[in-house]
Design a protein around this motif. Sequence first.
Motif, mmCIF file in Angstrom:
data_model
loop_
_atom_site.group_PDB
_atom_site.id
_atom_site.type_symbol
_atom_site.label_atom_id
_atom_site.label_comp_id
_atom_site.label_asym_id
_atom_site.label_seq_id
_atom_site.Cartn_x
_atom_site.Cartn_y
_atom_site.Cartn_z
ATOM 1 N N ARG A 180 34.709 39.733 45.972
ATOM 2 C CA ARG A 180 33.566 40.497 45.314
ATOM 3 C C ARG A 180 33.760 40.492 44.195
ATOM 4 O O ARG A 180 32.750 40.527 43.158
ATOM 5 C CB ARG A 180 33.641 42.103 46.017
ATOM 6 C CG ARG A 180 32.795 42.912 45.226
ATOM 7 C CD ARG A 180 32.686 44.167 46.006
ATOM 8 N NE ARG A 180 32.097 44.078 47.330
ATOM 9 C CZ ARG A 180 31.680 45.171 47.931
ATOM 10 N NH1 ARG A 180 32.129 46.456 47.779
ATOM 11 N NH2 ARG A 180 30.895 44.818 49.119
ATOM 12 N N PHE A 181 34.963 40.704 43.371
ATOM 13 C CA PHE A 181 35.141 40.716 41.993
ATOM 14 C C PHE A 181 35.880 39.592 41.675
ATOM 15 O O PHE A 181 36.778 38.984 42.175
ATOM 16 C CB PHE A 181 35.942 41.757 41.652
ATOM 17 C CG PHE A 181 35.280 43.278 42.074
ATOM 18 C CD1 PHE A 181 34.299 43.625 41.359
ATOM 19 C CD2 PHE A 181 35.734 44.015 42.992
ATOM 20 C CE1 PHE A 181 33.629 45.072 41.791
ATOM 21 C CE2 PHE A 181 35.142 44.851 43.492
ATOM 22 C CZ PHE A 181 34.133 45.523 42.865
ATOM 23 N N LYS A 182 35.141 38.767 40.362
ATOM 24 C CA LYS A 182 35.666 37.552 40.242
ATOM 25 C C LYS A 182 36.351 37.402 38.806
ATOM 26 O O LYS A 182 35.787 38.272 37.876
ATOM 27 C CB LYS A 182 34.731 36.405 40.079
ATOM 28 C CG LYS A 182 34.026 36.387 41.605
ATOM 29 C CD LYS A 182 32.989 35.569 41.675
ATOM 30 C CE LYS A 182 32.476 35.437 43.157
ATOM 31 N NZ LYS A 182 31.196 35.541 43.381
ATOM 32 N N ARG A 183 37.376 37.150 38.345
ATOM 33 C CA ARG A 183 37.961 37.097 37.145
ATOM 34 C C ARG A 183 38.224 35.837 36.638
ATOM 35 O O ARG A 183 38.470 34.730 37.455
ATOM 36 C CB ARG A 183 39.531 37.690 37.061
ATOM 37 C CG ARG A 183 39.407 39.419 37.487
ATOM 38 C CD ARG A 183 40.824 39.707 37.319
ATOM 39 N NE ARG A 183 40.747 41.143 37.819
ATOM 40 C CZ ARG A 183 41.815 41.842 38.267
ATOM 41 N NH1 ARG A 183 42.885 41.500 38.006
ATOM 42 N NH2 ARG A 183 41.650 43.240 38.337
ATOM 43 N N ASP A 184 38.112 35.543 35.358
ATOM 44 C CA ASP A 184 38.220 34.067 34.715
ATOM 45 C C ASP A 184 39.664 33.539 35.017
ATOM 46 O O ASP A 184 40.745 34.062 35.086
ATOM 47 C CB ASP A 184 37.980 34.252 33.418
ATOM 48 C CG ASP A 184 36.691 34.587 32.781
ATOM 49 O OD1 ASP A 184 35.959 34.296 33.649
ATOM 50 O OD2 ASP A 184 36.576 35.086 31.644
ATOM 51 N N GLY A 185 39.520 32.160 35.495
ATOM 52 C CA GLY A 185 40.933 31.487 35.947
ATOM 53 C C GLY A 185 41.357 31.748 37.363
ATOM 54 O O GLY A 185 42.071 31.213 37.618
ATOM 55 N N GLU A 186 40.582 32.746 38.045
ATOM 56 C CA GLU A 186 41.041 33.070 39.408
ATOM 57 C C GLU A 186 40.075 32.246 40.400
ATOM 58 O O GLU A 186 38.891 32.042 40.181
ATOM 59 C CB GLU A 186 41.085 34.484 39.827
ATOM 60 C CG GLU A 186 42.466 35.101 38.982
ATOM 61 C CD GLU A 186 42.494 36.623 39.425
ATOM 62 O OE1 GLU A 186 41.746 37.035 40.159
ATOM 63 O OE2 GLU A 186 43.445 37.126 38.595
#
Length: 144
Positions: free
Chosen positions: A37-43
């Motif tokens: 649901r939540f996306k972080r840079d590099g993950e």
Amino acid sequence: MNKVILMGRLTRDPEVRYSQGANATAVARYSLAVDRRFKRDGEPTADFINCVSFGRSAEFAEKYFRQGLKVVVTGRIQTGSYTNKDGVRVYTTDVVVEEQEFAESKAASENSGYQASPMPSPSADIGDGFMNIPDGIDEELPFS
């Protein structure tokens, strides 16, 4: 309580094997790519979850499930371990499937499943997209 509900796309066709013995049981293994649901840079943007189903559910998966198909799975998480051929202890986590069903139409999955089919345009007699309800119909409705 151990209950999990997942919706995702199959990363490959299910792999089906049959148990040995007088009453051979089908065992299907597949993995689902479940969007985060939540996306972080590099993950990563998805988790890849291993699923296993047995019996009729496994036979259903073998017959109807294909790579890229979007499905909903309910089941329970089961952990385990084994020693591989190199003598290294390997830990596993699987979802043991209790229920599985399609999460999109066959047409949507055949059209790559990623594009929503366009809605038909409303006809001229509907106008704003809503059907006109005739006066006096309230008496015929089974609810109010």
